[in-house]
Each structure stands twice: as C-alpha cells, then as structure tokens.
Scaffold this active site. Sequence first.
Site, PDB file in Angstrom:
ATOM      1  CE1 TYR A   8       8.621 -38.389 -18.182  1.00  0.00           C
ATOM      2  CE2 TYR A   8      10.434 -38.925 -19.376  1.00  0.00           C
ATOM      3  CZ  TYR A   8       9.391 -39.614 -18.716  1.00  0.00           C
ATOM      4  OH  TYR A   8       9.350 -40.714 -18.346  1.00  0.00           O
ATOM      5  CE  LYS A  58      -3.648  -0.635   2.412  1.00  0.00           C
ATOM      6  NZ  LYS A  58      -4.198  -0.720   3.817  1.00  0.00           N
ATOM      7  NE  ARG A  93      -5.295   3.541   4.216  1.00  0.00           N
ATOM      8  CZ  ARG A  93      -5.461   3.534   2.645  1.00  0.00           C
ATOM      9  NH1 ARG A  93      -4.841   4.524   2.184  1.00  0.00           N
ATOM     10  NH2 ARG A  93      -5.882   2.909   1.805  1.00  0.00           N
ATOM     11  CG  HIS A 125      -8.699 -44.892  -2.865  1.00  0.00           C
ATOM     12  ND1 HIS A 125      -9.925 -44.988  -3.416  1.00  0.00           N
ATOM     13  CD2 HIS A 125      -7.891 -45.720  -3.614  1.00  0.00           C
ATOM     14  CE1 HIS A 125      -9.937 -45.615  -4.793  1.00  0.00           C
ATOM     15  NE2 HIS A 125      -8.663 -46.281  -4.739  1.00  0.00           N
ATOM     16  NE  ARG A 170      -6.190  -4.289  -3.157  1.00  0.00           N
ATOM     17  CZ  ARG A 170      -6.617  -4.423  -1.968  1.00  0.00           C
ATOM     18  NH1 ARG A 170      -6.153  -4.717  -0.813  1.00  0.00           N
ATOM     19  NH2 ARG A 170      -8.030  -4.755  -1.913  1.00  0.00           N
ATOM     20  NE  ARG A 213       3.500 -48.756 -11.838  1.00  0.00           N
ATOM     21  CZ  ARG A 213       2.550 -48.160 -10.768  1.00  0.00           C
ATOM     22  NH1 ARG A 213       3.598 -47.319 -10.021  1.00  0.00           N
ATOM     23  NH2 ARG A 213       1.532 -48.252 -10.655  1.00  0.00           N
ATOM     24  CB  CYS A 253       5.718 -40.775 -13.237  1.00  0.00           C
ATOM     25  SG  CYS A 253       6.559 -42.222 -12.469  1.00  0.00           S
ATOM     26  CG  MET A 307      -2.835  -7.187  10.088  1.00  0.00           C
ATOM     27  SD  MET A 307      -1.265  -6.675   9.588  1.00  0.00           S
ATOM     28  CE  MET A 307      -1.409  -6.044   7.848  1.00  0.00           C
ATOM     29  N   GLY A 360      -8.269  -7.765   4.816  1.00  0.00           N
ATOM     30  CA  GLY A 360      -9.168  -7.824   5.756  1.00  0.00           C
ATOM     31  C   GLY A 360      -8.563  -8.338   7.176  1.00  0.00           C
ATOM     32  CB  SER A 381      10.032 -42.488 -14.688  1.00  0.00           C
ATOM     33  OG  SER A 381       9.070 -41.807 -14.432  1.00  0.00           O
TER      34      SER A 381
HETATM   35  P1  ADP Z   1      -7.731  -2.424   3.923  1.00  0.00           P
HETATM   36  O1  ADP Z   1      -6.468  -2.555   3.573  1.00  0.00           O
HETATM   37  O2  ADP Z   1      -8.324  -3.238   4.789  1.00  0.00           O
HETATM   38  O3  ADP Z   1      -8.432  -2.073   2.444  1.00  0.00           O
HETATM   39  P2  ADP Z   1      -7.229   0.669   4.080  1.00  0.00           P
HETATM   40  O4  ADP Z   1      -6.237   0.859   4.879  1.00  0.00           O
HETATM   41  O5  ADP Z   1      -7.390   0.509   2.662  1.00  0.00           O
HETATM   42  O6  ADP Z   1      -7.567  -1.001   4.738  1.00  0.00           O
HETATM   43  O7  ADP Z   1      -8.658   1.155   4.483  1.00  0.00           O
HETATM   44  C1  ADP Z   1      -9.778   1.064   4.982  1.00  0.00           C
HETATM   45  C2  ADP Z   1     -10.776   2.071   4.346  1.00  0.00           C
HETATM   46  O8  ADP Z   1     -10.426   3.476   4.656  1.00  0.00           O
HETATM   47  C3  ADP Z   1     -10.707   2.012   2.722  1.00  0.00           C
HETATM   48  O9  ADP Z   1     -11.908   2.180   2.291  1.00  0.00           O
HETATM   49  C4  ADP Z   1     -10.056   3.409   2.398  1.00  0.00           C
HETATM   50  O10 ADP Z   1     -10.161   3.760   1.209  1.00  0.00           O
HETATM   51  C5  ADP Z   1     -10.274   4.175   3.770  1.00  0.00           C
HETATM   52  N1  ADP Z   1      -9.307   5.302   3.740  1.00  0.00           N
HETATM   53  C6  ADP Z   1      -8.177   4.955   4.368  1.00  0.00           C
HETATM   54  N2  ADP Z   1      -7.330   5.903   4.495  1.00  0.00           N
HETATM   55  C7  ADP Z   1      -8.193   6.944   4.281  1.00  0.00           C
HETATM   56  C8  ADP Z   1      -8.078   8.708   4.388  1.00  0.00           C
HETATM   57  N3  ADP Z   1      -6.846   9.157   4.444  1.00  0.00           N
HETATM   58  N4  ADP Z   1      -9.105   9.238   3.894  1.00  0.00           N
HETATM   59  C9  ADP Z   1     -10.261   8.592   3.490  1.00  0.00           C
HETATM   60  N5  ADP Z   1     -10.556   7.378   3.480  1.00  0.00           N
HETATM   61  C10 ADP Z   1      -9.535   6.557   3.820  1.00  0.00           C
HETATM   62 MG    MG Z   2      -7.814  -0.686   1.359  1.00  0.00          MG
HETATM   63 MG    MG Z   3     -10.448  -3.478   5.413  1.00  0.00          MG
END
Ligand code: ADP
Ligand code: MG
Ligand code: MG
Length: 959
Positions: free
Chosen positions: A888, A31, A102, A493, A375, A655, A868, A113, A111, A801
């Site tokens: 192969y 990120k 973040r 199996h 990403r 075989r 194989c 962290m 999801g 083989s």
């Molecule tokens: P995740 O990795 O779980 O996607 P993010 O760090 O991307 O978590 O953030 C979660 C949400 O918060 C995302 O929808 C992101 O766009 C929003 N968000 C993060 N930073 C900001 C910011 N500075 N201003 C507005 N929205 C933000």
């Molecule tokens: Mg995000």
């Molecule tokens: Mg998230």
Amino acid sequence: MGKDKTRKTVYTFGDKKAEGDAGMKNLLGGKGANLAEMNLIGVPVPAGFTITTEVCTDYNALGREKVVEMIRPEVEAAVKYVEKIMGSKFGDKNDPLLLSVRSGSRASMPGMMDTVLNLGLNDEAVLGIAKKSGNERFAWDSYRRFIQMFGDVVLGMKPDSKEDIDPFEEIMDTMKEEKGFELDTDFAADDLKEMVKRFKVAVKEKTGHDFPTDPWEQLWGSVMAVFDSWMNERAVYYRMLNHIPHEWGTAINVQAMVYGNMGLNSGTGVAFTRDAGTGEDLFNGEYLIDAQGEDVVAGVRTPLQITKEGAQRWAVLANVPESDRVAKFPSLEEAMPKIYNELLETQQKLEDHYHDMQDVEFTIQDGKLWMLQTRGGKRTGAAMVKIAMDMLKQGMITEKEAILRCEPIKLDELLHPIFDPEAITAAKVLAKGLPASPGAATGQIVFFADTADEWAKKGHKVILVRIETSPEDLKGMNVSEGILTARGGMTSHAAVVARGMGKCCVSGAGSLKIDYKARTLTIDGVKHKEGDWISLNGTTGEVYDGKIGTKDAELSGDFADLMKLSDKYSRMLVRTNADTPNDSTVAREFGAQGIGLCRTEHMFFEGDRIRIMRQMIMANDEAGRREALEKLLPIQRADFEGIFEAMQDLPVTVRLLDPPLHEFVPHEEANQKQTADDMGISVEAVKQKIADLEEVNPMLGHRGCRLGNTYPEISEMQARAIIEAALNLKKKGIKTFPEIMIPLTGTPEEMKMQELLVRNTIATVFKERNDKIDFMVGTMLEIPRAALVADKIAESAEFFSFGTNDLTQMTFGYSRDDAGKFLPVYLEKGILEHDPFQVLDQVGVGELMKIGIERGRSARPGLKVGICGEHGGEPSSVEFCHTLGMNYVSCSPYRVPIARLAAAQAVLKEEAAADKSKKKKTEDKSKKKKSKDKSKKEKTKAKSKKDEGKGKKSAKKKK
Ligand code: ADP
Ligand code: MG
Ligand code: MG
C-alpha cells in the site's frame, strides 16, 4: 551525425499524401506529425514539408553552414514538390508561392518559439500577388506582416524586455494616430504601402542592412532562426520547468501559405472539439474575418464565436441583447454556414480519428476551409475527467485508455473548493505568493492562532495571516479557511501542514508587511486590519481583496466512476495519513482503505493537552513523567476511539511519539509562565529546563524510538491507550485493526526493546480486561541503516512503512528545514532534476527501499510493506512503489484519489511494458526457435503478490 548520407532529413506532405504520420512525433515534432496525419485522413491541409528534429540537434552541434549544405538538396526538392501541388512558384515575380516557417517540437511548448508567415515576398512579388488576387490591400497587408515577423524573429528586432516597444508596433501605432484609426483593418492599401516603407527604414536603422529581398535567403534565415529559438532563454527555461530534455530539438514545418486576410470571405480561427474548461461535449471556438495567423489569440480585435450556441452564451455573459449580437457579433455558423458545416464535420473527423479532444487551427481563404494544426487539447482537471469518462461511454476509448488518459496530479483541482467562476472575474489581486496548497478560501484576516480559534468558534470564517507558521499555530491553522504567509517556500511548515490538512495555503508572499502588534497587514501601502476580508487561491498563489464566493468540490458522477475504475485495475491499496477523526472521515470519502500513518504528537498540541504534555516533558524524573502521562492516557484513548470508529473495519497504523521533545516546550513568555504555574515551579526553572532540552541537531537527536527507549513509560502509555480504545470499541461491536508503529529504528536491538515493551503492555491490558483483539507491531523504515539490517529488524517487526521524508533527508544528508537555501539553485543548475522531498529519488533512496524490502521479506516472507512519506501521493513515486511490490501507499487525505489513479496506471504501464517485451521475445523466438519465455513467468509471480490480510476490501483484486 550529419555524415549519414542515407538519412532522410525532410518529409513532405500535401494533397492527401504524406511521408510521415502521427506516430512520428519524435522525429517530426507534434505539429509536423499531425500535419502529415491530417493529409493521410483526407483533411484539407496546405502542402509543405517537415525538417526533422535530428537536424536541429545537428545544427546545435555543427552550426549553420554544415547543416545548410547537408539538407539543401532535400529542401530544394521539397519546395518543388510544394510548388507542383500549389501551382505557383517560389521566388516567381508574377505568381509567387509564399511559405510559412513554423516550429514544432515533440512536446508542445506554447508560445515559446517562433513562426514566420508570408515568406517569399519582396517589392516585386507583392505586385504579382496584388495583380493575381485582384486585391491590392491583401497583398500589402501580407507584406507588412512578413517584414514585421521576419524582422522580429530572424533579424532580432523583437524587444528583449517588456518595457521596450516593438519597433514595428510603434510605427503602426503612430500611423493609427495620424489617421485616426482604431483597428488594423482600417488601413487601406496605400496606408499599408507607406507602412512597408517605414518598416524597411526601421530595419535598415536597427540592423544596418536592407531588408533581404532574395526568397531563398529569407527561407534559410527563417529556418535557422527557428532552430535558434530552441535555445532562446524562455524556451530553455520552459523546458527546465517541464522536464523536457534539450536534446530533443525542434522540427521545422515549411508550408504553403493560405490567406485569411483576403477580405470578407476569408478569416482565421481556433477551435476545440469539446469544452476545455468543463469537458462538455460541445464544439466551440473563436474566429475573425479578414485576419491572419495569431490575430485571434493576440487580441488585435475581439474575436467572434464559432457556433451559434457559443455566441448566445457569450452574449448573456457580455450583456449583449440578441438583436445586437446577430448584427454585430454573428457566429461563423450564421455568417458562413457552408464553411461552418465543413468545419463541424472536420473537427468530428479529427476527434474520431485521434480519440481525444482536439485543439485545431484553421483558415478560410476566399470561401475555402484549410486546416493548419491539430493536437490533443490542454484542459482543466474537471474537463480531463469528464472527457475521458464520456469517451468511454461513447465507446471511443477502452477502460484502460480512460484511466491512462487522466493525469493523476490534475485530479487535485477537483478535490478542493473553487471560486465561483463569475465572482472571480471581478476580483482584485492584491499580491502573489507560492501556490503552496491548492483550493480557494475566503475569510476574515486574523494574525494569531488563538484569535483564529476564538473567532472560528463564534462561527466566523478566518484566514490566518502569519510571517511564518510553527507547530504552535497548528490549532489555528486547522480552524482557518486558508493560510497566508509572508515567508517560506513550498516545503515550509505552513505549506506542508496545509497540504496535509487539504487546506488552501499561499506561502512566501514577499510583498506582505505584517505588523503583529498593530494587527495590520500592509500590501503596496494599503493597510488591511484584523477582520477585513481577503481571499486566497492556493492553486495559483493569488491573494484577492474582499470576500469571494466559493463552491465545494464535486466528488460524485464521473469522478466517482473514474475512481471505481481505477480500483478495478490497481493492485496496491491506498491509505491515508490522518491524525483526527475528521481527517479520517474525509479520507474515507476519498476512498482511503485505512490509515497508514497516524501521528500521535499532533494530538498533543490541542487545547489543554499541550499543558499536560509540557509537564511531562519538564518533569525531573520518571515519577513526574508518569504523573503527567496518567492524565494524558484517557485523552489519547478517547482520540483513538474517535479515529478507530471513523475507520472501522479498516487498519489503522499508529506511530508512537516521534519528534524531539523541545518542539513542545513553551517559547512565548506567557506560556512559560503558565507552565511554571501548572508545575508549581519558577519561570526561571522552566527557562532552564527549556535550555537543557535544546539540541544542536534535533532531527538527529533525542527523538523517535530513542524517546521510547529512554523513557519507556511514554511508549507504555501510548500502547495502552491504543489497545484500550480498540477493546472499548469491540464492546460496541466496532471492528478495529490497530497497527502499532515504532518510529526511527536504526538497529534491531532498539526495535526489539520497543516491541517487547509494547507487547508486554498489551498482554497486561488483555489480562486486565479479560479480552483481546488482533494487532500488529511494526516499524517505520526511515534511517538508511535500518534498510541495510532490515532482515534483522523484520524479526521483531510485522510490517515496514517507509518514512521517506526522513529517509530522503538522511540519505542525501539534506536537512529538510534548511534545504530552501540550496535546493532551488540545485534545481536551476540541473544538479538535481526534482526536489527529492517531492519526487522520490528512485536511484538512491529507492535503492535503499528495494534493499529494505528484499532483506525484510527474506527474514519474514509476506512482510507487509507500505510508504507513508509525502511521496505516497506523488504519481511517479506511487508507480515506483508498485514496482517494488509494496502492499500500500499512504498519503494525505486529499491525495488519496491521486494515488488511487496512479496505482491503477502503474499496473497498466507494467502490462504494456510486459506486452512489448513479450512481443519482442516472440519475435526473437521465431527467429531462433529458442526456449521458454522466462521473464513472463517472473512477471506472473510478481503479480500474485497478496493483498493485505485485513480490511473489507482485502478480498478484492484478482488478476
Ligand atoms: P504556434 O506553435 O505558436 O501556434 P504556428 O506555427 O501554429 O505557431 O503558427 C502561428 C499562426 O500562424 C497560427 O495561427 C497558424 O494557424 C498560422 N499559420 C501557420 N502557417 C500558416 C500557413 N501556411 N498559412 C496560414 N496561416 C498559417
Ligand atoms: Mg499553432
Ligand atoms: Mg504562437
């Protein structure tokens, strides 16, 4: 660690400048690196800074205080930098800068962290924000969101289990009820003020402390909490599943907030530059007006489509008439055309820059667009192939990049039938088991292999439902659409056989209660009878009620192009493991260039053959065995004719009989009676014979070439059947290349004995027929000792083989049939990184293979070598086989395309590594003006290795 005063721990970005870039993922996380990069290419991104992954590692080692002390000066300076760009001040009462904190590691961990938004708010700052924006509702909405996220993430108020309710959600729900509201947007400023009050009470109750008002305390608390989240249980578990090292750590991005919750001219959304499901080159995504953060994905309101085309497609599926759609569900394209155009341009710019499909997050603050994340987007196997080939055609990437862009294992999704996407949405899930063999299947329940066979012959589609399967069920499995078992794991199996057949299988569905007598299947108290319809998804392990339509795999177009491209670059050939003409044909369609393993014993289970086979096994002497073998000869010969014909012009490795004999004996009373009648002996005598054949360690017992050496007449019959079949086809003008493979050799002497036997038999046949053909005699290398004496074995073996299933079993000393008791624990505890029966153990088993090849080729230069075992279709193992210089790999038909792609990638990765070391060498050379580049020479030598001499494709490949 932590002592290095000069080490930079914080990297700033903002206003189209950045200290980092996309190449710094290891240090800044995905990120952070991309936030920096977006700034560098002029995409609007709120200013911020990234604390490096190294700090996370320090944090885990040194603890909170040391780390804060270490990075405080840099963090404070970075906050000043952000303040300057954004024109507001962190902690100010009248015009406060608010921040988001973040997480973001090297590999995406969706999801896993946490994130905190609107950080810096307190009872005073909220008034400042309200006044400055002239939008009281927005200010209080931000504040309640902040308390909620900070409470959950930093103060640990997030419930641990699914049953518990988040205290903040609970308060919100209560207030909705009190007010009669449906949506969170219904709350007015005064309601939100009340909500904040109740939230703060909840914090005090839960933690014993007041909600922290000092912005710096809030910031440090959030930073440390995100570091902590790297080690939370679900993140640790996720990393284990995905083989992500714990040492990597997470980076932290602190960023100025932009607000999508400022009213009707604001919003937030997520988008994909292409369709992640189909790969279609169509920008798409969802958005919500007056929303913040994860509202879109969290489903607080129904999100709207970004493009008009997307909205119209959605409306058709949702049964919404166009006039309604325009009024109630407008696309961003229609609702905010100016912003939409900007977003459209930006997404194109990002895709052009990264040369890959992007998954982006954006926010619209009062009519201005901000990008918050980009990403490489996750995609299905079908989308993966289409996007790579489209981008190649569009000139965005090279051929080599297109090959490397595709993940071999994901091709699997394309090779099996799939459920009709519309039908599946309405289907009811009955149970869940292990996704043992991918694909979709729908059919009528049967409980016995015989029934499956009978019903299939009448044209019914059946699903074989068993507690577990055994070799006796093979025929029934083969005619079924899919297999469902209540017991057994991924290497049971049922699972192994089904994968080999490319047949959908769900194994180990523990909630199934199967009553063979009553012929019923009970799930959650509901009875399903024989003949009832069910459906299986072998890719997810789901079991559905009723009949669901399926679609066949599509092997033409982009998929075929990718395969052709792979063959252009690969050096190893890909063969298949196939035992029937049908399997052979399927494998050929998938591009197999021969058969690497044809297991003759599988033929012995079919139809009446098992009865003759049993007579052979139960015979008391050689004469008795010969009598039965005499009957088997024409049957085997016909089998080989079928297979050779399907594989004409390509080599086929057959075989000789391998498994312990007792695997063929009748275990069921009725079958014992039948054998007794067939042989004219008593049932008691049959039982006695079965008891005699019983072995304590059958896998280490009377099997493989030990059978052929103790009962030479078996090998004789098989060699004769193979060669007679080949000669019969030759008469019809069909070219064959039989390769006779002796199983389980451990000493040169036992190989030699089999070799002579086979060669003498063949010489006799040639004389009888006054004709001849080319053939080879070689061996399977699957006993560790064989690898060590490979030079001696190679004196009588023309090819090796590697049978890596047995080789793994014997090298580790793990019985594959019993490994289910400890392997899962070993994987969980990290004693083993992978299941060695799935992913080749390169360090141990691989070393034996290396020794085997070296010693074998020392005695017989140019010795042809292949693999194989199940590993022959596993991408990392295929790559390893390439580095060992194998000719192969051979795998089950449905893995052939995976192996073809992996074999091409192996070459490209090797090239890249060679280029890198060459570059380094030249650098060193220019420094020292040193002598020749020796390693390059060696590389070229390794590359000039010859392909197999047989088969029409042998002339291919270059370099
Ligand atoms: P995740 O990795 O779980 O996607 P993010 O760090 O991307 O978590 O953030 C979660 C949400 O918060 C995302 O929808 C992101 O766009 C929003 N968000 C993060 N930073 C900001 C910011 N500075 N201003 C507005 N929205 C933000
Ligand atoms: Mg995000
Ligand atoms: Mg998230």
